[in-house]
Design an enzyme around this catalytic site. Structure first.
Site, mmCIF file in Angstrom:
data_model
loop_
_atom_site.group_PDB
_atom_site.id
_atom_site.type_symbol
_atom_site.label_atom_id
_atom_site.label_comp_id
_atom_site.label_asym_id
_atom_site.label_seq_id
_atom_site.Cartn_x
_atom_site.Cartn_y
_atom_site.Cartn_z
ATOM 1 N N LYS A 10 39.350 -10.385 -3.098
ATOM 2 C CA LYS A 10 38.525 -9.185 -3.247
ATOM 3 C C LYS A 10 38.561 -8.309 -1.999
ATOM 4 C CE LYS A 10 35.377 -11.232 -6.570
ATOM 5 N NZ LYS A 10 34.007 -11.661 -6.858
ATOM 6 N N CYS A 11 39.186 -8.802 -0.927
ATOM 7 C CA CYS A 11 39.209 -8.116 0.370
ATOM 8 C C CYS A 11 40.539 -7.398 0.558
ATOM 9 C CB CYS A 11 38.991 -9.139 1.477
ATOM 10 S SG CYS A 11 39.247 -8.493 3.149
ATOM 11 N N GLY A 12 40.490 -6.090 0.787
ATOM 12 C CA GLY A 12 41.696 -5.304 0.991
ATOM 13 C C GLY A 12 42.504 -5.764 2.195
#
Length: 136
Positions: A10-12
């Site tokens: 979920k983390c860019g």
């Protein structure tokens, strides 16, 4: 040794780091640390090998950091690691380990410290930021 990435999809930043690893032609071991948190021993090794302190790897945004009062300097490293074990989201990401070392790849460009830029080639982040320009 294939690289290991402690990843949150979920983390860019984590996604960009994983993309750089793959573009470099490596087959990283992907550990989604929220589903499979590292053992205490592994966590302590990641911190030590990265050259960071326990406090430096704590994530504040989107975590129970403030609710737990972790900005209070009274907490020892042992206690902070206890909190990370109880709430893995407190561990910042992504951590990457390669033959050249271990880094908290935040920003993702930090990966270049432990991976040869030549291996990666030109690379642009999801948001369009150029990390490694195309040659020529």
């Amino acid at each position: 040794m294939n690289p290991i990435i402690y990843h949150n999809p979920k983390c860019g930043t984590s996604r960009n780091t994983l993309a750089m690893l793959k573009q470099a032609g490596t087959e990283p071991e992907v550990i989604e640390y929220l589903k499979t948190p590292p053992s205490r021993e592994t966590l302590e090794k990641l911190i030590k090998d990265s050259g960071l302190t326990v406090r430096e790897i704590l994530r504040k945004k989107g975590t129970p950091y403030e609710d737990l009062g972790l900005d209070d300097e009274k907490w020892t490293d042992t206690q902070l690691i206890d909190f990370i074990e109880e709430h893995p989201i407190l561990m910042n990401r992504p951590f990457v380990t390669t033959d050249k070392g271990t880094r908290l790849c935040r920003p993702s460009d930090v990966l270049l410290e432990i991976l040869d830029e030549e291996q990666i080639g030109a690379f642009t982040k999801e948001d369009g930021e150029i990390v490694i320009p195309a040659k020529g």
